[in-house]
Design a protein around this motif. Structure first.
Motif, short mmCIF file in Angstrom:
data_model
loop_
_atom_site.label_atom_id
_atom_site.label_comp_id
_atom_site.label_asym_id
_atom_site.label_seq_id
_atom_site.Cartn_x
_atom_site.Cartn_y
_atom_site.Cartn_z
N UNK A 74 -65.76 -40.65 13.79
CA UNK A 74 -66.66 -39.81 12.77
C UNK A 74 -67.30 -38.54 13.53
N UNK A 75 -67.44 -38.81 14.98
CA UNK A 75 -68.25 -37.55 15.72
C UNK A 75 -67.00 -36.61 15.77
N UNK A 76 -65.83 -36.83 15.93
CA UNK A 76 -64.77 -35.96 16.13
C UNK A 76 -64.51 -35.07 14.70
N UNK A 77 -64.85 -36.04 13.60
CA UNK A 77 -64.73 -35.20 12.28
C UNK A 77 -65.88 -34.20 12.13
N UNK A 78 -67.01 -34.61 12.62
CA UNK A 78 -68.34 -33.70 12.61
C UNK A 78 -67.73 -32.43 13.69
N UNK A 79 -67.33 -32.82 14.80
CA UNK A 79 -67.14 -31.69 15.62
C UNK A 79 -66.18 -30.79 15.22
N UNK A 80 -65.11 -31.23 14.51
CA UNK A 80 -63.78 -30.47 13.85
C UNK A 80 -64.68 -29.54 12.82
N UNK A 81 -65.73 -30.23 12.10
CA UNK A 81 -66.28 -29.18 11.04
C UNK A 81 -66.98 -28.19 11.56
N UNK A 82 -67.64 -28.11 12.90
CA UNK A 82 -68.03 -27.14 13.48
C UNK A 82 -67.11 -25.92 13.87
N UNK A 83 -65.76 -26.48 14.12
CA UNK A 83 -64.77 -25.58 14.69
C UNK A 83 -64.17 -24.75 13.32
N UNK A 84 -64.14 -25.80 12.07
CA UNK A 84 -63.34 -25.03 11.07
C UNK A 84 -64.39 -23.86 10.21
N UNK A 85 -65.69 -24.34 10.37
CA UNK A 85 -66.73 -23.23 9.81
C UNK A 85 -66.74 -21.88 10.85
N UNK A 86 -66.66 -22.18 12.04
CA UNK A 86 -66.58 -20.95 12.83
C UNK A 86 -65.32 -20.12 12.58
N UNK A 87 -64.29 -20.90 12.48
CA UNK A 87 -62.94 -20.28 12.31
C UNK A 87 -62.93 -19.33 11.02
N UNK A 88 -63.41 -20.28 9.85
CA UNK A 88 -63.28 -19.43 8.88
C UNK A 88 -64.21 -18.12 8.60
N UNK A 89 -65.64 -18.46 9.28
CA UNK A 89 -66.44 -17.00 9.47
C UNK A 89 -65.68 -16.01 10.21
N UNK A 90 -64.84 -16.29 11.09
CA UNK A 90 -63.90 -15.47 11.92
C UNK A 90 -63.22 -14.54 11.07
N UNK A 91 -62.41 -15.31 10.45
CA UNK A 91 -61.60 -14.67 9.41
C UNK A 91 -62.01 -13.97 8.50
N UNK A 92 -63.10 -14.50 7.79
CA UNK A 92 -64.01 -13.50 6.81
C UNK A 92 -64.75 -12.31 7.43
N UNK A 93 -65.09 -12.70 8.57
CA UNK A 93 -65.83 -11.26 9.18
C UNK A 93 -64.97 -10.40 9.55
N UNK A 94 -63.76 -10.68 9.81
CA UNK A 94 -62.72 -9.60 10.20
C UNK A 94 -62.34 -8.65 9.03
N UNK A 95 -62.35 -9.36 7.65
CA UNK A 95 -61.87 -8.55 6.73
C UNK A 95 -63.06 -7.81 6.05
N UNK A 96 -64.15 -8.67 6.05
CA UNK A 96 -65.32 -8.02 5.34
C UNK A 96 -66.19 -6.99 6.19
N UNK A 97 -66.40 -7.19 7.53
CA UNK A 97 -66.69 -6.05 8.31
C UNK A 97 -65.91 -5.22 8.89
N UNK A 98 -64.62 -5.17 8.58
CA UNK A 98 -63.44 -4.23 9.20
C UNK A 98 -63.45 -4.25 10.68
N UNK A 99 -63.51 -5.59 11.27
CA UNK A 99 -63.54 -5.91 12.81
C UNK A 99 -61.99 -6.21 12.88
N UNK A 100 -61.23 -5.67 13.76
CA UNK A 100 -59.65 -6.13 14.05
C UNK A 100 -59.87 -7.49 14.31
N UNK A 101 -58.88 -8.37 13.84
CA UNK A 101 -58.77 -9.73 14.35
C UNK A 101 -58.85 -10.23 15.67
#
Length: 555
Positions: free
Chosen positions: A97-124
């Motif tokens: 359960x703890x690892x699933x919660x931690x993976x949730x932190x990773x996935x949210x940050x990763x999705x925000x990184x991809x979206x931020x690159x496209x929306x803010x025009x910052x190179x990946x």
């Protein structure tokens, strides 16, 4: 003055060693200074390198590349060796359960990184560097840089992104913990709540009143189906105490001292007949008075030929009339069952007569001094295998170029596998904790000194450009938002205690500085236990995700 010029300015192997050593020494010294209870430790070497690069210091590019690569490889491999023994066990019930919660932190940050690159025009590549700084994860940055080198792309800007966002990456996790604490916790939530380990050895006494086990040997009783594992440590009969062998016949009225797990006590009560209510788990029990002619001694496994052997295959109980009640491995108590695979450095609690224990010492080794000698063969062989694994091209659907685990991914995977399965293949992988910390600190300091020195030449002009301020803001958001979201989910929705929640958040962000803050402000060791549970998987995933992001979205 020519000798000073040769030491600090003129490019040579000598000058590279002097410059990197100086940067590391200054950074490590300043890293011990605390600001508002927070110290950066070895990470300060990164910023010392940035200042040195800004002041015009440089070394030969090939020397820089070699030292940076070697430092990264040594660090991630030693890290893999350290977390390996606990990597797969962290997926058990509570840890899943703890690892699933931690993976949730990773996935949210990763999705925000991809979206931020496209929306803010910052190179990946820049966004990946920002993510590495926001999550205080320099191994992931190293993996990303190796991927960019394979693709023939610029590698300095991700390092700059990491550098400008790293400080708030440290502070952001602490701020998020403070927000959750102020907004959601009560005084009762902050009280110490002990984390029960259902597998921890538990000592209990029984009186034999079950006719089903009368006149049966301990071996026959242990072979009964549907009953849990146990070890009979002592047997009282007619006022005498003895260490029973597997062939010992159990009689009606015998008193047995059994080592098992606390959850197994009800089933063993049914098996033997009656449980005595003396608390045998107190620390103040005088075992010498109880045993009279028996003694208890802790013996260390130091003979290499025993590494990977099962405890039962040694037949110590039958040959010497002793009993092994518990095994200590890396600070964790294990039940001494016949199926337990021994590892070099295991500490066995042995009970028996003095002469018998002396003979068991000869079998197990108990030569503590020999453990202090570093086993460098396993280190260098593991590094070679890790680099070979990292060089293998892996084809992923949708990605035009093959993915390679690289200098960071290959060694950390091999380190984890060797740390976990090496003893089972009779590989001597034991490294003292101090030696492992030394390897990691040396490798990381070397890597960070090179990284900072390379990024320093353009660091301040980047920070004071408009995009520099944008990077700092993006990094802070990438730090605090995933931590807040999963912290609330863990604490309020899943009802995980606050100490465990904070440890999980710190581990998912690979942030030991935030863990130090949590340990100082929250009673108990739940933060540290949760951190150790999720850290191995999260470190591994962040190193891999940094590479996959670049390969998938750039190709």
């Amino acid at each position: 003055m020519d000798w000073i010029n040769s030491l600090f300015v003129e490019h040579s192997a000598l000058q590279a060693v002097v410059v990197l050593s100086l940067i590391s020494a200054v950074g490590l010294g300043l890293g011990k200074i605390s600001f508002w209870g927070i110290s950066l430790g070895v990470t300060f070497v990164f910023f010392a390198g940035i200042v040195a690069g800004h002041l015009g210091l440089s070394i030969d590019p090939q020397m820089l590349n070699y030292a940076e690569s070697f430092g990264l490889v040594v660090f991630v491999y030693a890290l893999g060796l350290q977390v390996g023994p606990g990597f797969f066990s962290s997926f058990r019930k509570g840890g899943m359960r703890l690892n699933m919660l931690a993976i949730g932190v990773l996935l949210i940050g990763t999705m925000m990184t991809v979206l931020g690159s496209f929306c803010l025009n910052v190179p990946l590549p820049d966004m990946v560097g920002i993510l590495c700084g926001a999550t205080t994860n320099t191994p992931a940055l190293g993996a990303a840089q190796q991927t960019l080198k394979q693709m023939g792309l610029e590698t300095s800007t991700p390092a700059l992104g990491c550098a400008v966002t790293y400080p708030l990456g440290v502070v952001g996790v602490i701020l998020a913990i403070l927000v959750i604490r102020k907004a959601l916790t009560t005084k009762e939530d902050l009280l110490q709540k002990d984390k029960e380990d259902v597998n921890k050895p538990y000592i209990v006494a029984f009186q034999v009143h079950n006719p089903a086990v009368f006149d049966k040997s301990i071996k026959e009783i242990g072979a009964l189906n549907n009953y849990p594992k146990f070890v009979i440590s002592r047997l009282w009969r007619d006022g005498n105490v003895s260490i029973p062998t597997s062939e010992k016949i159990i009689r009606e009225g015998d008193r047995l001292l059994v080592v098992t797990s606390e959850q197994n006590v009800p089933m063993l009560t049914v098996l033997f007949g009656e449980q005595e209510h003396t608390d045998w788990n107190k620390e103040d029990i005088d075992w010498n008075a109880i045993d009279s002619q028996l003694i208890s001694q802790r013996i260390v496994v130091t003979r290499p030929e025993l590494n990977g052997k099962k405890l039962g295959s040694l037949h110590l109980r039958n040959h010497f009339g002793i009993n092994i009640s518990r095994v200590y491995r890396s600070g964790v108590q294990l039940l001494a069952t016949a199926e337990l695979t021994l590892q070099l450095g295991d500490r066995l609690t042995v009970v028996g007569e003095a002469a018998a224990i002396h003979n068991v010492e000869k079998v197990l080794g108990n030569a503590i001094k020999s453990l202090k000698e570093p086993n460098l063969v396993a280190v260098f062989v593991g590094i070679v295998i890790g680099l070979a694994l990292g060089a293998i091209p892996i084809s992923i659907p949708g990605v035009s170029a093959p993915v390679r685990l690289g200098l960071a991914g290959g060694p950390i995977i091999v380190g984890i596998l060797i740390g976990t399965f090496g003893p089972r293949m009779h590989m001597v992988t034991y490294v003292t904790r101090s030696a492992n910390l030394m390897l990691r600190a040396l490798g990381l300091a070397l890597y960070l000194a090179c990284l900072g020195l390379d990024a320093g030449a353009h660091f301040f002009e980047t920070v004071f450009r408009p995009e520099g301020a944008l990077w700092v803001g993006i990094g802070f958001v990438l730090t605090i938002v995933p931590v807040l979201i999963m912290g609330v989910v863990s604490f309020k929705w899943l009802k995980v205690d606050f100490g465990t929640t904070t440890g999980m958040l710190c581990g998912s962000m690979a942030n030991p500085m935030a863990l130090n803050y949590a340990n100082d402000t929250i009673p108990g060791d739940n933060p540290s236990v949760a951190y150790a549970t999720v850290y191995p998987l999260c470190m591994f995933l962040r190193v891999i995700i940094a590479q996959v992001l670049l390969m998938f979205f750039i190709c």
